[in-house]
Write a protein that holds these residues in place. Structure first.
Motif, short mmCIF file in Angstrom:
data_model
loop_
_atom_site.label_atom_id
_atom_site.label_comp_id
_atom_site.label_asym_id
_atom_site.label_seq_id
_atom_site.Cartn_x
_atom_site.Cartn_y
_atom_site.Cartn_z
N HIS A 84 56.16 30.52 48.25
CA HIS A 84 56.49 31.54 49.09
C HIS A 84 57.49 32.38 48.81
O HIS A 84 58.42 32.65 49.60
CB HIS A 84 57.00 30.47 50.47
CG HIS A 84 56.02 30.00 51.34
ND1 HIS A 84 55.59 28.53 51.11
CD2 HIS A 84 55.10 30.28 52.08
CE1 HIS A 84 54.92 28.44 52.17
NE2 HIS A 84 54.66 29.60 52.68
N CYS A 85 57.05 32.95 47.57
CA CYS A 85 57.71 34.25 46.98
C CYS A 85 57.15 35.37 47.06
O CYS A 85 55.81 35.46 47.56
CB CYS A 85 58.14 33.79 45.63
SG CYS A 85 59.44 32.55 45.16
N SER A 86 57.62 36.67 47.19
CA SER A 86 57.00 37.97 47.25
C SER A 86 57.46 38.66 45.94
O SER A 86 58.61 38.82 45.69
CB SER A 86 57.54 38.62 48.47
OG SER A 86 57.16 37.81 49.74
N ARG A 124 61.79 29.38 45.90
CA ARG A 124 61.13 29.31 47.12
C ARG A 124 61.78 30.42 47.94
O ARG A 124 62.99 30.78 47.83
CB ARG A 124 61.27 28.05 47.88
CG ARG A 124 60.73 26.61 46.93
CD ARG A 124 60.73 25.58 47.94
NE ARG A 124 59.63 25.57 48.94
CZ ARG A 124 59.59 24.64 49.98
NH1 ARG A 124 60.48 23.98 50.11
NH2 ARG A 124 58.51 25.02 50.77
N ASN A 125 60.86 31.37 48.59
CA ASN A 125 61.45 32.22 49.40
C ASN A 125 62.37 33.27 48.86
O ASN A 125 63.26 33.51 49.77
CB ASN A 125 62.06 31.55 50.79
CG ASN A 125 61.06 30.88 51.60
OD1 ASN A 125 60.24 31.76 52.48
ND2 ASN A 125 60.61 29.75 51.56
N LEU A 126 61.85 33.83 47.79
CA LEU A 126 62.75 34.95 47.18
C LEU A 126 61.69 36.10 46.90
O LEU A 126 60.78 36.03 46.45
CB LEU A 126 63.13 34.59 45.85
CG LEU A 126 64.14 35.26 44.90
CD1 LEU A 126 65.52 35.29 45.82
CD2 LEU A 126 64.34 34.86 43.77
N ARG A 127 62.41 37.13 47.45
CA ARG A 127 61.45 38.51 47.19
C ARG A 127 62.07 39.12 45.88
O ARG A 127 63.41 39.21 45.53
CB ARG A 127 61.85 39.44 48.29
CG ARG A 127 61.44 39.05 49.70
CD ARG A 127 62.24 39.76 50.82
NE ARG A 127 61.92 39.13 52.12
CZ ARG A 127 62.48 37.93 52.55
NH1 ARG A 127 63.37 37.36 51.97
NH2 ARG A 127 62.10 37.56 53.79
N ILE A 128 61.23 39.56 44.90
CA ILE A 128 61.52 39.98 43.57
C ILE A 128 60.60 41.13 43.28
O ILE A 128 59.77 41.37 43.37
CB ILE A 128 61.08 39.13 42.48
CG1 ILE A 128 61.98 37.73 42.84
CG2 ILE A 128 61.61 39.87 41.26
CD1 ILE A 128 61.62 36.69 41.60
#
Length: 361
Positions: free
Chosen positions: A145-147, A115-119
């Protein structure tokens, strides 16, 4: 009010279905428990490896990963996750946490919550055959909720994946092959995601799929089954497809949907005129597929609480990692232009954003 009602309903649906990844989790990956019965391990630096690093934290199973630092972790090589882990990117302070310059891989693993991680892979990764996130041959995975930006092979690769959910996430600006997501085996759920400026595969669904309340902008081809995908079932409900400068045929919102597919399509809209206003028309024509009168998955209608227009508002406000950073704000601004801005790009540099296009955390 409608968003609150939808959230409450999603939480009830999750509990009623015995799903326990987290409150509000939906879809086929929501039964994942991750590392929630394990040890909490803290990422204390932005190093590529070593004590306190993200790579070290995810190297063993039965862990909950939390962050005492914010910023980008720049990978020197792909990082491999273990099974039975939970990654809580929302615990990072300040601007949050991001992974750049390499692939994050869950290949061959199972029972993972992220969750809530930008890759953001990008051209700093010299291995053009890798994806931003790889969950090939996995099971019970939920990404929420990832990007995901700047993927080179696929942004999300899920070939051979069983029971996965990608929800409330941003999948945008792929480079290289310029593809969104590739799923085989399944079943899979794509719920409440924002897909922006991909050539194709949003997703490529070679499995039984739920595709609900997604927003797809500036596509050349969006929901794709491919001529070689086999015979599968697809619930495509209350999605909004919005043409942009790179869209050559708005009708390719449903692409290569052949006679072998069975599709329940309802409440979908296509905005094809690129006039800066959200004013699409209902379109549930899905190629040569067999048209189903009811969804194949008995949970699909309960999940489809928002109309396509309501999903547009909700997804633009809520999708992606929080707090929303420079890259995601740029992506959302393109969508809000409603047909007048955006391009399918070849490098993160093409965005003109800071930090060589990766944005600054």
């Amino acid at each position: 009010m409608w968003f609150t009602v939808a959230l409450i309903t999603a939480i009830f649906f999750s509990i009623a279905s015995g799903q326990n990844a987290f409150a509000g989790a939906v879809g086929f990956g929501a039964a994942a428990t991750g590392g929630n019965d394990g040890t909490t391990v803290y990422v204390t630096n932005l190093n590529d490896s070593g004590t306190g690093s993200f790579r070290d934290a995810v190297s063993e199973s039965n862990r909950i990963i939390e962050f005492n630092v914010s910023g980008y972790i720049e990978l020197a090589s792909a990082v491999s996750l273990s099974s039975d882990i939970t990654i809580n990117g929302q615990t990072a302070p300040d601007d949050g946490i991001g992974i750049m310059a390499g692939e994050v891989s869950a290949s061959g693993q199972n029972n993972i919550i992220i969750r809530n991680l930008r890759i953001r892979q990008g051209t700093l990764d010299s291995d053009t055959g890798k994806s931003a996130f790889n969950m090939g041959d996995t099971s019970n995975i939920i990404l929420d909720h990832c990007s995901f930006e700047y993927g080179q092979w696929d942004t999300v690769d899920a070939v051979g994946a069983v029971n996965i959910t990608v929800s409330n996430s941003i999948i945008a600006l792929p480079i290289g092959q310029q593809f969104g997501a590739h799923v085989e085996t399944g079943p899979s759920t794509f719920y409440g995601n924002l897909w922006v400026s991909a050539h194709n595969r949003q997703p490529l669904a070679k499995d039984n799929t739920q595709y609900i309340n997604n927003i797809v902008y500036n596509y050349q081809a969006a929901y794709t089954t491919a001529d070689t995908s086999g015979d599968f079932y697809h619930d495509i409900i209350n999605n909004y497809f919005i043409a942009g400068p790179s869209t050559t045929s708005s009708g390719d919102a449903f692409f290569q949907v052949n006679a072998g597919q069975t599709v329940y399509a309802s409440g979908n809209f296509i905005d094809s005129n690129k006039d800066g206003t959200l004013n699409g028309e209902a379109d549930n024509t899905v190629g040569g597929a067999t048209v189903a009168s009811t969804p194949w998955a008995d949970t699909s209608l309960n999940m489809a609480m928002l109309s396509a227009a309501e999903a547009y508002t909700s997804v633009l406000e809520n999708a992606g990692a929080t707090p929303r950073d420079e890259v995601d704000s740029y992506v959302v601004s393109l969508v809000k232009s409603l047909g007048t801005e955006g391009a399918i790009i070849g490098s993160q540099d093409d965005t003109g954003l800071s930090n060589g296009g990766y944005g600054t955390l």
